[in-house]
Structure formats: C-alpha cells, structure tokens
Design an enzyme around this catalytic site. Structure first.
Site, PDB file in Angstrom:
ATOM      1  CB  SER A 143      12.069  58.788  37.148  1.00  0.00           C
ATOM      2  OG  SER A 143      12.792  58.644  38.286  1.00  0.00           O
ATOM      3  CE1 TYR A 156      15.913  58.204  33.407  1.00  0.00           C
ATOM      4  CE2 TYR A 156      16.315  58.680  35.573  1.00  0.00           C
ATOM      5  CZ  TYR A 156      15.506  57.952  34.760  1.00  0.00           C
ATOM      6  OH  TYR A 156      14.742  57.171  34.896  1.00  0.00           O
TER       7      TYR A 156
HETATM    8  O1  NJP Z   1      14.574  49.411  32.267  1.00  0.00           O
HETATM    9  P1  NJP Z   1      15.086  48.348  31.229  1.00  0.00           P
HETATM   10  P2  NJP Z   1      13.345  49.776  33.114  1.00  0.00           P
HETATM   11  N1  NJP Z   1      13.162  52.672  21.389  1.00  0.00           N
HETATM   12  O2  NJP Z   1      16.417  48.710  30.726  1.00  0.00           O
HETATM   13  C1  NJP Z   1      13.564  50.184  25.905  1.00  0.00           C
HETATM   14  C2  NJP Z   1      11.993  54.247  34.246  1.00  0.00           C
HETATM   15  N2  NJP Z   1      12.599  54.212  35.578  1.00  0.00           N
HETATM   16  O3  NJP Z   1      12.336  48.743  32.613  1.00  0.00           O
HETATM   17  O4  NJP Z   1      14.520  48.701  22.686  1.00  0.00           O
HETATM   18  C3  NJP Z   1      12.415  51.754  22.066  1.00  0.00           C
HETATM   19  O5  NJP Z   1      14.936  47.083  32.037  1.00  0.00           O
HETATM   20  C4  NJP Z   1      14.249  48.695  25.902  1.00  0.00           C
HETATM   21  O6  NJP Z   1      14.001  47.935  25.108  1.00  0.00           O
HETATM   22  P3  NJP Z   1      15.098  47.859  23.756  1.00  0.00           P
HETATM   23  C5  NJP Z   1      13.008  54.368  32.962  1.00  0.00           C
HETATM   24  O7  NJP Z   1      13.477  55.767  32.753  1.00  0.00           O
HETATM   25  C6  NJP Z   1      13.360  52.956  35.731  1.00  0.00           C
HETATM   26  O8  NJP Z   1      13.597  49.969  34.504  1.00  0.00           O
HETATM   27  O9  NJP Z   1      14.800  46.397  23.238  1.00  0.00           O
HETATM   28  N3  NJP Z   1      12.431  51.145  23.114  1.00  0.00           N
HETATM   29  C7  NJP Z   1      13.845  48.264  27.072  1.00  0.00           C
HETATM   30  O10 NJP Z   1      12.550  47.318  26.755  1.00  0.00           O
HETATM   31  C8  NJP Z   1      12.153  53.920  31.706  1.00  0.00           C
HETATM   32  O11 NJP Z   1      11.606  55.090  31.244  1.00  0.00           O
HETATM   33  C9  NJP Z   1      13.904  53.150  37.199  1.00  0.00           C
HETATM   34  O12 NJP Z   1      16.515  48.057  24.187  1.00  0.00           O
HETATM   35  C10 NJP Z   1      13.725  51.539  23.939  1.00  0.00           C
HETATM   36  C11 NJP Z   1      13.089  49.285  27.990  1.00  0.00           C
HETATM   37  O13 NJP Z   1      13.269  50.479  27.156  1.00  0.00           O
HETATM   38  C12 NJP Z   1      11.270  52.917  32.343  1.00  0.00           C
HETATM   39  O14 NJP Z   1      11.320  53.013  33.820  1.00  0.00           O
HETATM   40  C13 NJP Z   1      13.461  53.926  38.102  1.00  0.00           C
HETATM   41  C14 NJP Z   1      14.484  52.641  23.374  1.00  0.00           C
HETATM   42  C15 NJP Z   1      14.023  49.462  29.188  1.00  0.00           C
HETATM   43  O15 NJP Z   1      13.942  48.635  30.203  1.00  0.00           O
HETATM   44  C16 NJP Z   1      11.556  51.484  32.050  1.00  0.00           C
HETATM   45  O16 NJP Z   1      12.924  51.191  32.385  1.00  0.00           O
HETATM   46  C17 NJP Z   1      12.840  55.030  37.418  1.00  0.00           C
HETATM   47  C18 NJP Z   1      14.114  53.091  22.194  1.00  0.00           C
HETATM   48  N4  NJP Z   1      15.085  53.895  21.429  1.00  0.00           N
HETATM   49  C19 NJP Z   1      12.338  55.096  36.311  1.00  0.00           C
HETATM   50  N5  NJP Z   1      15.576  52.679  24.094  1.00  0.00           N
HETATM   51  C20 NJP Z   1      14.524  51.863  37.712  1.00  0.00           C
HETATM   52  N6  NJP Z   1      14.896  50.744  36.951  1.00  0.00           N
HETATM   53  O17 NJP Z   1      15.364  51.945  38.601  1.00  0.00           O
HETATM   54  C21 NJP Z   1      15.159  51.452  25.169  1.00  0.00           C
HETATM   55  O18 NJP Z   1      12.544  56.085  38.523  1.00  0.00           O
HETATM   56  N7  NJP Z   1      14.144  50.955  25.139  1.00  0.00           N
END
Ligand code: NJP
Length: 263
Positions: A143, A156
């Site tokens: 990020s 974070y």
């Molecule tokens: O977020 P979201 P993003 N084990 O909430 C999964 C970074 N980022 O796509 O497990 C396995 O739509 C969760 O799946 P589920 C951010 O830090 C974002 O934006 O089924 N999976 C879902 O598929 C992250 O690293 C922004 O709940 C786990 C996914 O993660 C990445 O982008 C800005 C899990 C999250 O989808 C993707 O985030 C930035 C676990 N324990 C960086 N916990 C932004 N959106 O603004 C969660 O700079 N997941």
C-alpha cells in the site's frame, strides 16, 4: 516463464475486491487462477462468473491465510492437484482505522496475522518449488500506507511497512534464482475494504474523488507478470508525495499535515 495458457497464478483474498479482479484478468490472459479466501461461497460465485466470461474455470480453495498449518496443507494440495504455482499474489489483507489510543490491540494483532504472517506463510509455501523450477514471481499487495503512515492508520501502516521491508530483503535473497519479487502499492481503491476499515464512512467520502478502479489496478498488477519491476505505485502523484515525505518528513507534516488527516 511458461506461456500464459500453462501458467498457474495463486491469488489470496480472491473472493472479492482486487483479488477477484486479478483472477478475472489472469483468466482473460489465458492463465489458470487459483483463488484462495475464507468465503467458499463467494469464491465459487466469482469462479462461475470467470468461467462464463473466459471459458476458464478457476480452481478455488477455502483458506484463512492466518492459519499457518492450513496454508501448508492447501498449497501442498494445489501442488498435487493443479501443479507448481508460477505466480503467487499475496493480496489478502484488511485494515482497521482508529486513533491508536482507542485502538484494540487484538485488531492490530489480527491485521499482522493476515497482512504480514499470512503473507510470510504463503510465500514460504511456494518458494521451494519455484526454486526447483528456476523461475516464479511473487507479488505482494502492500500500500502507499506502507510508505507514508497517516493518523488513524498506525497499526495498518505498520503491517504494510513490514511487507515492503520483507519484499526488499527477499528480492535480494532471491537474486539469480529466477524468482522475481514485486510490490503493488495503491492509494485508495474502490472495494469493500472500507466497510471494515472505517465504519463511519468518512474516509471513503473524503477520498472518493481520487479512488482507483479495482479492475484497472488488477490489470496493471497482472501486466507486471510479463514486465516485472520492483514496485507498482498507483496513482503516480501519490507516490511522488510519499517520496518527498521520505526526504523531508518534518516539512511535509507541517505544510501538508491536513492532507494526512482524511481518516
Ligand atoms: O479489499 P476487500 P481489497 N484469509 O475487502 C480476503 C490492499 N489495499 O480488495 O476471506 C484469506 O474487497 C477477503 O476474503 P474473505 C489491502 O490491504 C487496499 O481492497 O472471503 N483471505 C477478500 O477476498 C489488501 O491487502 C486498498 O473475507 C482473507 C480480500 O481479502 C488488498 O489490497 C488500498 C483473509 C479483501 O478484499 C486487497 O484488499 C491499499 C484471511 N484471513 C491497499 N482476510 C483499498 N481498497 O483502498 C481477508 O493501499 N481476506
């Protein structure tokens, strides 16, 4: 690297947001997405949409990346049932934005378990086979918060700083192995991330005008596989700000401090 139609691309956090878009983009190129996340139902739904659009049926596995023994088991299963992972995209992650004095230590621990230790476990799970085949690519979704920490994101940002430090060290360790290491450092992206990060909705509103599109970030991330580079920073102007901050932190906090208080 093999041609696209033989590539296996494992993506963590692929049940929604950036991860799902990256799986779509992988399949559009002809690669096989291996989609990993906790919600089996959402994974199946996403895979069905991808199959409809591209004709490629992604492989899906339920996985909580914070469970180190599950990570080992699932990646062994992938190796047995699908083949060597050519590209690993460590994308699973979440944020919780809070003033540090009010923050719950448990929330911060959980962010580290997923954003950092989960990413470590998945990386260790794919490295031996990548070494053996003499190539591979590990892409960490970090990020801009890993470069410039702003108020309410201490926990974070600390996880994302850790990811960038780890990636830099690993890249040097793997020099000459044929395994590439990249990081993707986006600013705010339009996904479900904010529903957990900031339940007040205030941050999402204040950055609405420069939110990135998840599909566009995913396309640029998948393009890295053909043209590897150490970092993909989006948007460019935000990364320029992060660079100036690293050179003149005190001055930037004085001059642009209000810009850092969007959360
Ligand atoms: O977020 P979201 P993003 N084990 O909430 C999964 C970074 N980022 O796509 O497990 C396995 O739509 C969760 O799946 P589920 C951010 O830090 C974002 O934006 O089924 N999976 C879902 O598929 C992250 O690293 C922004 O709940 C786990 C996914 O993660 C990445 O982008 C800005 C899990 C999250 O989808 C993707 O985030 C930035 C676990 N324990 C960086 N916990 C932004 N959106 O603004 C969660 O700079 N997941």
């Amino acid at each position: 690297m093999k041609p696209w139609n033989e590539r296996v691309v494992a993506i963590t956090g692929a049940s929604g947001g950036l991860g799902l878009e990256m799986a779509k983009e992988t399949a559009r190129k002809g690669g096989l997405p291996v989609m990993l996340a906790r919600s089996a139902e959402k994974l199946e739904q996403g895979a069905a949409v991808i199959k409809n659009e591209t004709g490629i049926r992604p492989v899906v596995y339920e996985l909580d990346v914070s469970d180190a023994s599950a990570v080992k088991q699932v990646f062994s299963k992938i190796a047995r049932e699908t083949g060597t992972v050519d590209v690993l995209i460590n994308n699973a992650g979440f944020g919780i934005f809070d003033e540090f004095e009010q923050a719950k230590l448990q929330d911060i621990k959980e962010m580290f378990e997923v954003n950092v230790y989960g990413l470590f476990s998945c990386t260790q799970a794919v490295l031996p086979a990548m070494r053996k085949q003499g190539y591979g690519h590990i892409i960490h979704v970090a990020s801009q918060a890993g470069k410039l920490a702003t108020p309410k994101s201490g926990g974070y940002s600390a996880t994302k700083h850790a990811v960038l430090a780890f990636a830099n060290s690993l890249r040097m360790e793997l020099e000459g192995s044929g395994i590439r290491v990249s990081t993707v450092n986006p600013g705010p992206v339009r996904t479900n991330f904010f529903s957990r990060a900031d339940q007040t909705g205030q941050y999402e509103k204040s950055v609405e005008k420069f939110m990135l599109d998840a599909g566009a970030v995913a396309a640029k991330t998948i393009a890295l596989i053909d043209r590897p580079k150490r970092e993909l920073n989006l948007p460019r102007w935000m990364n320029a700000g992060s660079k100036i901050y690293q050179l003149f932190p005190g001055l930037m906090e004085k001059l642009a401090g209000s810009q850092f208080r969007k959360k």
